[in-house]
Design an enzyme around this catalytic site. Structure first.
Site, PDB file in Angstrom:
ATOM      1  N   HIS A 177       7.937  -4.473 -10.691  1.00 51.15           N
ATOM      2  CA  HIS A 177       8.342  -3.068 -10.759  1.00 51.15           C
ATOM      3  C   HIS A 177       9.359  -2.879 -11.887  1.00 51.15           C
ATOM      4  CE1 HIS A 177       6.801  -3.741  -6.699  1.00 51.15           C
ATOM      5  NE2 HIS A 177       6.479  -2.456  -6.679  1.00 51.15           N
ATOM      6  N   GLU A 203      -2.123   0.105  -5.840  1.00 50.25           N
ATOM      7  CA  GLU A 203      -1.676  -1.263  -5.556  1.00 50.25           C
ATOM      8  C   GLU A 203      -2.669  -2.015  -4.659  1.00 50.25           C
ATOM      9  OE1 GLU A 203       3.209  -0.705  -5.737  1.00 50.25           O
ATOM     10  OE2 GLU A 203       2.185  -0.811  -3.804  1.00 50.25           O
ATOM     11  N   HIS A 251       4.606  -3.936   0.584  1.00 47.91           N
ATOM     12  CA  HIS A 251       5.870  -4.557   0.160  1.00 47.91           C
ATOM     13  C   HIS A 251       6.953  -3.495  -0.107  1.00 47.91           C
ATOM     14  CE1 HIS A 251       3.913  -4.656  -4.155  1.00 47.91           C
ATOM     15  NE2 HIS A 251       4.591  -3.537  -4.004  1.00 47.91           N
ATOM     16  N   HIS A 277       0.521   5.934  -0.658  1.00 47.47           N
ATOM     17  CA  HIS A 277       1.842   6.515  -0.893  1.00 47.47           C
ATOM     18  C   HIS A 277       1.932   7.037  -2.316  1.00 47.47           C
ATOM     19  CE1 HIS A 277       2.351   2.399  -2.370  1.00 47.47           C
ATOM     20  NE2 HIS A 277       3.558   2.648  -2.843  1.00 47.47           N
TER      21      HIS A 277
END
Length: 281
Positions: free
Chosen positions: A59, A241, A12, A193
């Site tokens: 977030h 995640e 996402h 990431h």
């Protein structure tokens, strides 16, 4: 009764949403990212799910350091689009399915999962980018959405095994809902990431693809056994995640049939992964 017919996993990345919003999807940098979703858009247009249980992480938009729920389920009729610092994304509000959401919340709590129930919440790119990737840029989203937010921002996040078990409990909840509904479960986030520190920009394509292999295979416990430290070591601080994908995978049962797979590096210094799976009954 309601039934879970498929699972979708996808990254996402916020820059993906910006590329769509700014009309950059055909640019050479972005075109390979979006090409991997062409099949999925055609597929979902045929499948026409009634409801998506969309697993994502907030977030610091709806939650901050004052309140950090491990698992939170949206039980509202509608969710607005939050401003993450540069204005809300130009996408439709998200329509919920309150009846099913409350049923799932009740079932999960009685199944010994301590859920936080949310009756008012704006959603951020963690939820809207997957919708955009799968449905494009419609005037209204063609599906109702039950947001399920997971803490993967502040330590400790839930374990992969706990996430898998939550997926199994969601499947039991959906199957006990009396209305005839086509339900999909989506797991979002990742892949490898890291956005800060000495390892910023880390991408581990070998590990990512092994994870995609395991997601598509019959459950033998290997996925759910991956410890936090391995996600952090091999996939960077934000790679954790991917435990949210395990909620989707757990909801599909022991065996799945992979329908589509896409992997691309990079998208804004992030590895993009995408799977479409269906349960094998």
């Amino acid at each position: 009764m309601a039934r879970i017919t498929a699972g979708v996993a996808t990254s996402h990345v916020p820059a993906i949403g910006a590329a769509m919003d700014l009309g950059k999807t055909a640019e050479p940098y972005w075109q390979p990212v979006f090409a991997g979703y062409d099949w999925s858009r055609q597929w979902i247009a045929q499948e026409k799910p009634d409801v998506v249980v969309l697993v994502y992480n907030d977030h610091a938009s709806a939650f901050d350091m004052k309140i950090i729920p491990t698992f939170a389920i949206g039980c509202a009729d509608r969710y607005g689009i939050c401003d993450e610092g540069w204005g809300p994304r130009p996408v439709p509000d998200v329509e919920g399915h309150a009846d099913l959401a409350w049923h799932i919340a009740q079932s999960l709590i009685l199944d010994e999962f301590d859920m936080t129930m949310i009756n008012e919440m704006d959603v951020d790119h963690g939820l809207t980018v997957p919708l955009s990737l799968m449905f494009g840029q419609p005037e209204a989203w063609p599906v109702k959405v039950i947001p399920l937010a997971v803490n993967v921002v502040t330590y400790p996040p839930p374990s992969g095994n706990r996430c898998w078990m939550l997926g199994e409990a969601i499947a039991r909840a959906v199957e006990s809902f009396p209305e005839d509904l086509n339900v999909q479960v989506w797991g979002t986030g990742g892949m490898s990431h890291q956005l800060q520190g000495p390892r910023a920009g880390l991408i581990n394509a070998e590990w990512d693809n092994r994870f995609l292999d395991l997601m598509s295979a019959e459950d033998d416990g290997a996925l759910r056994a991956i410890p936090h430290i391995e996600y952090l070591r091999e996939t960077g601080s934000e790679g954790i995640e991917m435990v949210m994908w395990l909620i989707m995978r757990g909801a599909l049962g022991r065996k799945v049939r992979p329908l589509h797979r896409h992997y691309h590096v990079p998208a804004s210094n992030t590895a993009v992964g995408h799977l479409v799976l269906e349960p094998v009954i």
